[in-house]
Every structure is written in structure tokens, then in C-alpha cells.
Design a protein around this motif. Structure first.
Motif, short mmCIF file in Angstrom:
data_model
loop_
_atom_site.label_atom_id
_atom_site.label_comp_id
_atom_site.label_asym_id
_atom_site.label_seq_id
_atom_site.Cartn_x
_atom_site.Cartn_y
_atom_site.Cartn_z
N ALA A 7 -0.14 9.62 -14.57
CA ALA A 7 -0.70 10.68 -13.72
C ALA A 7 -2.15 10.95 -14.10
N PRO A 8 -3.00 11.04 -13.11
CA PRO A 8 -4.38 11.42 -13.42
C PRO A 8 -4.44 12.91 -13.74
N SER A 9 -5.40 13.29 -14.51
CA SER A 9 -5.68 14.72 -14.64
C SER A 9 -6.38 15.07 -13.33
N PHE A 10 -5.80 15.96 -12.56
CA PHE A 10 -6.42 16.23 -11.27
C PHE A 10 -7.82 16.79 -11.43
N VAL A 50 -4.28 32.85 -17.82
CA VAL A 50 -5.04 31.95 -18.70
C VAL A 50 -4.13 31.05 -19.52
N GLY A 51 -2.88 30.87 -19.06
CA GLY A 51 -1.96 30.02 -19.79
C GLY A 51 -1.20 29.05 -18.90
N TYR A 52 -0.60 29.55 -17.83
CA TYR A 52 0.10 28.69 -16.88
C TYR A 52 -0.12 29.29 -15.50
N ASN A 53 -0.99 28.65 -14.73
CA ASN A 53 -1.37 29.17 -13.42
C ASN A 53 -1.29 28.06 -12.38
N CYS A 54 -1.94 28.24 -11.25
CA CYS A 54 -1.88 27.26 -10.16
C CYS A 54 -2.40 25.89 -10.58
N ILE A 55 -3.39 25.84 -11.44
CA ILE A 55 -3.94 24.57 -11.91
C ILE A 55 -2.91 23.82 -12.75
N ASP A 56 -2.26 24.54 -13.66
CA ASP A 56 -1.25 23.91 -14.52
C ASP A 56 -0.05 23.44 -13.70
N PHE A 57 0.33 24.21 -12.69
CA PHE A 57 1.42 23.81 -11.80
C PHE A 57 1.11 22.48 -11.13
N ILE A 58 -0.10 22.34 -10.59
CA ILE A 58 -0.48 21.10 -9.91
C ILE A 58 -0.43 19.93 -10.89
N GLN A 59 -0.97 20.13 -12.08
CA GLN A 59 -0.95 19.05 -13.07
C GLN A 59 0.48 18.65 -13.42
N ASN A 60 1.38 19.63 -13.52
CA ASN A 60 2.77 19.32 -13.82
C ASN A 60 3.46 18.59 -12.68
N VAL A 61 3.09 18.90 -11.43
CA VAL A 61 3.64 18.15 -10.28
C VAL A 61 3.18 16.69 -10.38
N LEU A 62 1.90 16.49 -10.66
CA LEU A 62 1.39 15.12 -10.82
C LEU A 62 2.12 14.38 -11.93
N GLN A 63 2.33 15.03 -13.05
CA GLN A 63 3.02 14.38 -14.17
C GLN A 63 4.48 14.12 -13.86
N ALA A 64 5.14 15.03 -13.14
CA ALA A 64 6.53 14.80 -12.74
C ALA A 64 6.63 13.59 -11.82
N MET A 105 0.83 -1.19 0.00
CA MET A 105 0.00 0.00 0.00
C MET A 105 0.88 1.26 0.00
N ASN A 106 0.49 2.22 -0.79
CA ASN A 106 1.23 3.48 -0.88
C ASN A 106 0.78 4.40 0.24
N ASN A 107 1.69 4.68 1.16
CA ASN A 107 1.33 5.54 2.29
C ASN A 107 1.72 6.99 2.09
N TYR A 108 2.34 7.30 0.97
CA TYR A 108 2.66 8.69 0.64
C TYR A 108 1.45 9.27 -0.06
N LYS A 109 1.16 10.54 0.21
CA LYS A 109 -0.04 11.15 -0.35
C LYS A 109 0.23 12.55 -0.88
N MET A 110 -0.51 12.89 -1.91
CA MET A 110 -0.60 14.25 -2.39
C MET A 110 -2.08 14.59 -2.35
N ILE A 111 -2.42 15.59 -1.57
CA ILE A 111 -3.81 16.04 -1.54
C ILE A 111 -3.89 17.30 -2.37
N VAL A 112 -4.74 17.28 -3.38
CA VAL A 112 -4.92 18.40 -4.30
C VAL A 112 -6.15 19.17 -3.86
N PHE A 113 -5.96 20.44 -3.56
CA PHE A 113 -7.04 21.29 -3.06
C PHE A 113 -7.43 22.35 -4.08
N LEU A 114 -8.71 22.66 -4.11
CA LEU A 114 -9.24 23.83 -4.80
C LEU A 114 -10.01 24.61 -3.76
N ASP A 115 -9.85 25.94 -3.77
CA ASP A 115 -10.64 26.74 -2.83
C ASP A 115 -11.22 27.96 -3.51
#
Length: 160
Positions: free
Chosen positions: A123-126, A103-117, A1-11
Motif C-alpha cells: 500500500a502506498p502512503s496516500f 491528533v491520533g486517529y482521524n480521517c487521514i489515518d482511516f484512509i491509510q488503514n483502508v489502503l493497507q487493508a 489492467m486494474n479497473n477498480y479504483k480508490m480515489i483519495v480526496f483531501l478538501d
């Protein structure tokens, strides 16, 4: 079981924001990271300018007192190797951040790039973690996320 986690938040704070929290096994609270314009107080750079990876803990503490903020998080389980790759990507971005473009590279794109890295082609599309109703409640970040979801998340990969 993978015990490491990344929690992706939107607020819903102001225009809305996406950020992540990295947790090692057994941790209840980890480090939080988000991507911002470096000079958020200068109107022109809110839309476009130098970017900055910041720890979100201080912003969360100060805004946590506002009960009107809607926040939702989704957990992605990681292996230790994936976790380490996510940390390495974030550290690289802290040293040499991408440009911020609302509208090109913002907080959403950063999170997706972390997931892909971290996870590569697996990597799922968050954005797929969130349903339409959840995104609808989240201010402008929800609108942008819904557009990204339709047009193809993670398509912005600007590296300078």
C-alpha cells in the motif's frame, strides 16, 4: 489492467477532511466514505470520542455549492481482490468504528488503514500521492497531513 479504483480526496472544508471514493469498472461515480467524530456538534467529541464511518455524498452535495472549497483527488488502482478487502474493512469499521482522536486517529489515518487493508505491505502512503504545495492549500487537514508525512504516515493503528 486494474479497473477498480480508490480515489483519495483531501478538501479544505472547515478544518479540512480526507475521504475516499470506491469505483467499480465502468462506474463514473462510486460510494464515498470518510471518518468523523460520531457527535461532531459536541465540542469535546470533535477532539476525542467515538468515531463514525459515514458516506460523504450528502456532505459533498451540500458543500459542493461553495466554490471556495479546494479539493484534490488522487487515484489508486486496485485489483478486484484489493477492492473487496477495502470494502470489507470499511464495513467492519461501520459496525465497530475506532475511536476518533483529532491528533491520533482521524480521517487521514482511516484512509491509510483502508489502503493497507486492501493492499497490505504494498500500500502506498496516500500522503506520498500529494506534494507539499497541494497539502499547503488544504486548511488544517493539510497541516496535519504534512506533519504525518514527515513523522511517518499510517503509524496510527488503533483498534478497539
Amino acid at each position: 489492467m486494474n479497473n477498480y479504483k480508490m480515489i483519495v480526496f483531501l478538501d479544505s472544508l472547515r478544518a479540512g477532511h480526507a475521504y475516499l471514493e470506491l469505483l467499480k469498472p465502468g462506474e463514473q461515480q462510486g460510494e464515498t466514505f470518510g471518518f468523523y467524530p460520531a457527535k461532531a456538534d459536541e465540542k469535546k467529541e470533535v477532539l476525542f470520542g467515538k468515531g463514525s464511518v459515514r458516506k460523504d455524498a450528502e456532505r459533498l452535495e451540500s458543500s459542493g455549492k461553495d466554490s471556495k472549497i479546494r479539493q484534490t483527488g488522487k487515484t489508486v488502482h486496485l485489483t478486484k481482490s484489493e477492492f473487496d478487502q477495502a470494502v470489507a474493512f470499511i464495513e467492519k469499521q461501520q459496525r465497530k468504528p475506532n475511536l476518533y482522536f483529532l491528533v491520533g486517529y482521524n480521517c487521514i489515518d482511516f484512509i491509510q488503514n483502508v489502503l493497507q487493508a486492501a493492499m497490505g505491505k504494498d500500500a502506498p502512503s496516500f500522503l506520498e500521492l500529494y506534494d507539499h504545495a497541494e497539502l499547503e492549500q488544504l486548511s488544517w487537514v493539510g497541516v496535519y497531513a504534512r506533519i504525518e508525512k514527515v513523522m511517518g504516515a499510517g503509524t496510527s493503528k488503533l483498534e478497539f
